[in-house]
Scaffold this motif. Structure first.
Motif, PDB file in Angstrom:
ATOM      1  N   ARG A   1     -10.226  -6.229  -8.570  1.00  0.00           N
ATOM      2  CA  ARG A   1     -10.510  -5.187  -7.676  1.00  0.00           C
ATOM      3  C   ARG A   1      -9.498  -3.954  -8.492  1.00  0.00           C
ATOM      4  NH1 ARG A   1      -8.485  -8.450  -3.468  1.00  0.00           N
ATOM      5  NH2 ARG A   1      -6.159  -7.632  -3.615  1.00  0.00           N
TER       6      ARG A   1
ATOM      7  N   PHE B   1     -12.087   1.846  -4.246  1.00  0.00           N
ATOM      8  CA  PHE B   1     -12.428   1.942  -2.821  1.00  0.00           C
ATOM      9  C   PHE B   1     -12.293   3.366  -2.352  1.00  0.00           C
ATOM     10  CE2 PHE B   1     -11.344  -2.384  -3.039  1.00  0.00           C
ATOM     11  CZ  PHE B   1     -12.549  -3.102  -2.340  1.00  0.00           C
TER      12      PHE B   1
ATOM     13  N   PHE C   1     -12.436   4.817   1.754  1.00  0.00           N
ATOM     14  CA  PHE C   1     -12.358   4.325   3.055  1.00  0.00           C
ATOM     15  C   PHE C   1     -12.775   5.250   4.180  1.00  0.00           C
ATOM     16  CE2 PHE C   1      -9.336   1.521   0.793  1.00  0.00           C
ATOM     17  CZ  PHE C   1      -9.898   0.469   0.939  1.00  0.00           C
TER      18      PHE C   1
ATOM     19  N   ASN D   1      -6.944   6.086   4.027  1.00  0.00           N
ATOM     20  CA  ASN D   1      -5.952   5.044   3.299  1.00  0.00           C
ATOM     21  C   ASN D   1      -5.079   5.325   2.088  1.00  0.00           C
ATOM     22  OD1 ASN D   1      -5.920   2.883   5.237  1.00  0.00           O
ATOM     23  ND2 ASN D   1      -7.707   2.077   4.178  1.00  0.00           N
TER      24      ASN D   1
ATOM     25  N   ARG E   1      -0.443  -1.344   6.982  1.00  0.00           N
ATOM     26  CA  ARG E   1      -1.774  -0.704   6.204  1.00  0.00           C
ATOM     27  C   ARG E   1      -1.153  -0.400   4.749  1.00  0.00           C
ATOM     28  NH1 ARG E   1      -6.303   2.261   7.502  1.00  0.00           N
ATOM     29  NH2 ARG E   1      -6.296   1.771   9.891  1.00  0.00           N
TER      30      ARG E   1
ATOM     31  N   VAL F   1      -3.380  -1.205   1.575  1.00  0.00           N
ATOM     32  CA  VAL F   1      -4.014  -0.223   0.648  1.00  0.00           C
ATOM     33  C   VAL F   1      -3.455  -0.607  -0.823  1.00  0.00           C
ATOM     34  CG1 VAL F   1      -3.795   2.125  -0.118  1.00  0.00           C
ATOM     35  CG2 VAL F   1      -4.057   1.706   2.249  1.00  0.00           C
TER      36      VAL F   1
ATOM     37  N   ALA G   1      -5.592  -3.590  -1.876  1.00  0.00           N
ATOM     38  CA  ALA G   1      -6.940  -2.997  -2.094  1.00  0.00           C
ATOM     39  C   ALA G   1      -6.910  -2.544  -3.515  1.00  0.00           C
ATOM     40  CB  ALA G   1      -7.597  -2.257  -1.048  1.00  0.00           C
TER      41      ALA G   1
END
Lengths: 231, 456
Positions: free
Chosen positions: A83, A89, A91, A95, B360, B364, B367
């Motif tokens: 990743r 990413f 979103f 985020n 969250r 993040v 991610a």
């Protein structure tokens, strides 16, 4: 060789006693430089597919290669590395980390790839320049508009020079005008050579991408070029 | 992610929730403060005791005490003459392992006066060896000599506090050659002992910060028990008060002047030649037991085989005190440690709440490429930072607590802050900080990134 290659991929979930087949025999190739959209109603499995493609998850069966690397059975740490190095990413709800400044938010992925502070700064500034937010680097996300936040998120997605960018409903929280500028930005990135996969439930947005992959009940029901491919 | 960055993130997190972080830290702050205060208090106690023990003769000083004779000797114990000067003489002559020995015959409540100044106190008749055995130092004039003892001269050596009591108008002078009266007999002062005090008092006095010894006179004559810690509430008590009030004269003079008659009712019981104390100094403490055996066999002959004597060694006393200090340190440390532990539980609690708030954020971070390990390190470092800051503030707070302790504890036991205590207390806080973070960190690191991103 395609950048992403999925063969007979399934993904099952156990919810209580009940087994749910979220993805059922997906075969999909995405080549370098493609700009594709995945579209489907909620519950169709498009989010699950995006999580798989984005290396947040691994398939229950079948094989999946990203940039030639078999990630079908990769460990959590290996997925995190992938990743970090290969995926960006964007979103729906941006985020961003509210306590960090724009600059720090954009630097975030590089913190986990062991890049020196000086180099982090240089590359983050470069990415922020690309999304035209140089005048906002010291601000925190809460001081920005929705469109600006999404541009910060795009800068963050770009900063580690990923092989592929995933955008999950990137315009879902924006008004149509701002959404259009964000889509415009994706188009430009695509023209510059980035591989982009856009997940949406909106046909109008899907129509903007050259390739449209429609998913329903865990299967790909249509995978075709759109008019945008010939524009 | 490197630790330094984690440290900065931790600081930022703490700063973002200042009040909450401070409340969380307060457990650690109090824990560290009480731990350090505890250590300093016991260190002060131990130091006071050791200094006192050294000043009263150290471990090498042994007393020969009387004791009840064993049952089998009960019928004929009168054949023993008891402790006499003859015991001291035989030890001096025939015990090579003994470096000094002195017999002591004393009057406990002698009137010591000079013109119109009087105080009542102890007067000891002894040999010159009394001075080294009891770690006395003659500051002016001379000590007792063998000739004084041989001739039974009316001479005395007196302590500094005695000088202050007798010459209040010039307490710092050395009244060598002047005459004082002990129970109405004139004695010439031939020497004055130095002023005994604790090391830190001496330093303080030399710096000129504290009051001179003159003002430290206690109103109690005789110097009280001379024990440690007995001075609480009694003002500026010094454990060396009794030692500073020492008045010694030759033992022969003592016998001649004060012990030649013993009136019980109207009857004279004859001269009192039994000793009040008999002390000697062991030449080599490594041969302590051997020395005791040597002295034992000598006294056994002078006492005609009657075991009416025992050795008062300080070995056990010293051991007991060291043991006590260790025990106090342990139990006090344990209690303070528990409070620090409670502080740690507070940290764990707040870190758990904090990761729930930040699910969250964790999503993040995952991610964009953070590994479970990175999240783990971040949370542990954050919790460690609380420990570190709490520890530092605790050290600061303990200086305040120390002031209170200094004010309420006997001066002899004033807390001593030792570097290792500081390091141990602080280190413990850091360890607690790290350990408190481990469970929340482990929980955070195991969050599924997908779930975490969806959260909230």
């Amino acid at each position: 060789m395609p950048l992403i290659e999925l063969r007979d991929v399934t993904r099952r979930y156990l919810i209580g006693e009940q087994e749910i087949l979220a993805l059922n025999g997906i075969n999909l190739d995405i080549a370098q430089g493609e700009y594709a959209s995945i579209i489907g109603p909620s519950g169709s499995g498009k989010s699950t597919l995006m999580h798989l493609l984005g290396c947040l998850d691994t398939p229950s069966s079948g094989t999946m290669h990203i940039d030639g690397i078999d990630v079908s059975r990769a460990s959590g740490n290996r997925l995190a590395e992938l990743r970090n190095a290969k995926i960006g990413f964007v979103f729906q709800n941006f985020n961003l980390l509210p306590k960090l400044t724009v600059l720090q938010n954009v630097e975030l992925p590089m913190i986990y790839s062991g890049i020196s502070a000086q180099e982090r700064n240089k590359r983050a500034l470069h990415a922020i320049e690309r999304v035209e937010l140089m005048n906002r680097i010291k601000n925190t996300p809460l001081q920005l508009s929705g469109g600006q936040m999404q541009r910060v998120a795009i800068a963050r997605a770009l900063v580690n020079r990923p092989k592929i960018i995933f955008a999950d409903e990137p315009t879902g929280n924006l008004d149509s005008k701002t959404g259009a500028t964000i889509l415009q930005m994706f188009r430009e990135l695509s023209e510059e050579g980035s591989t982009i996969v856009l997940v949406t439930h909106d046909n109008k947005i899907a129509a903007e991408t050259p390739r449209r992959i429609e998913i329903r009940d865990g299967r790909i029901v249509e995978d075709a070029l759109t008019e945008a491919a010939f524009a | 992610m490197n630790l330094w960055l984690g440290f900065l993130i931790g600081l930022k997190e703490i700063w973002a929730h200042k009040f909450r972080s401070f409340l969380t830290m307060s457990g650690v702050i109090l824990g560290v403060a009480s731990l350090l205060s505890m250590f300093s208090l016991t260190a002060g106690m131990a130091k006071g005791m050791r200094e006192y023990m050294q000043q009263v003769g150290g471990i090498e000083r042994v007393g020969i005490n009387t004791q009840e004779v064993p049952a089998e000797e009960e019928g004929y114990w009168e054949i023993s003459p008891g402790r006499t000067v003859a015991d001291a003489e035989i030890i001096a002559r025939s015990a090579p392992l003994v470096s000094h020995v002195t017999p002591v015959s004393q009057i406990n409540n002698a009137a010591i006066q000079r013109t119109n100044q009087t105080f009542r106190g102890e007067v000891a008749g002894c040999w010159p060896d009394f001075i080294p055995i009891n770690k006395h130092t003659v500051a002016a004039g001379r000590g007792l000599s063998d000739l004084d003892v041989e001739r039974g001269l009316r001479v005395c050596v007196i302590g500094r506090l005695a000088v202050q009591k007798l010459w209040p108008e010039r307490p710092k002078d050395d009244p060598i050659g002047e005459t004082i009266r002990i129970n109405d007999r004139p004695f010439k002062v031939v020497g004055v002992f130095e002023y005994y005090e604790r090391e830190e008092d001496k330093r303080r006095r030399e710096l000129g910060a504290k009051a001179p010894p003159v003002n430290r006179l206690s109103s109690r004559p005789g110097g009280g028990g001379g024990g440690i810690g007995g001075g609480r509430g009694g003002g500026r008590f010094s454990p060396f008060e009794r030692k500073n009030l020492t008045v010694i004269i030759p033992i022969s003079t003592m016998f001649w002047e004060f012990k030649s008659a013993n009136m019980v009712g109207k009857e004279d019981q004859g001269p009192q030649l039994k000793l009040d104390a008999l002390t000697f100094q062991v030449a080599d403490t490594n041969r302590f037991e051997e020395t005791l055996e040597q002295v034992h066999s000598l006294i056994e002959t002078t006492h005609r085989g009657i075991h009416d004597f025992t050795f008062d060694t300080r070995q056990e006393w010293f051991d007991a005190i060291e043991q006590n200090v260790r025990n106090t340190r342990m139990s006090g440390g344990l209690i303070a440690g528990i409070s620090l532990l409670v502080g740690g539980i507070g940290i764990t609690n707040i870190m758990l709440a904090s990761i729930t708030e930040r699910i969250r954020e964790i999503g993040v971070r995952r991610a964009v490429g953070a590994k479970g390990r990175d999240i783990f390190v971040q949370i542990v470092v954050e919790s460690a930072v609380i420990g570190v800051i709490g520890g530092l503030l605790g050290l600061v707070a303990s200086t305040g607590i120390m002031q209170i302790l200094i004010a309420i504890s006997p001066e002899a036991n004033a807390p001593v802050v030792e570097l290792d205590s500081v390091l141990i207390s602080f280190g413990f806080a850091v360890v607690i900080g790290v350990f408190s973070g481990i469970y929340p960190a482990w929980k955070a690191s195991r969050l599924d990134p997908i779930e975490a991103l969806r959260y909230g």
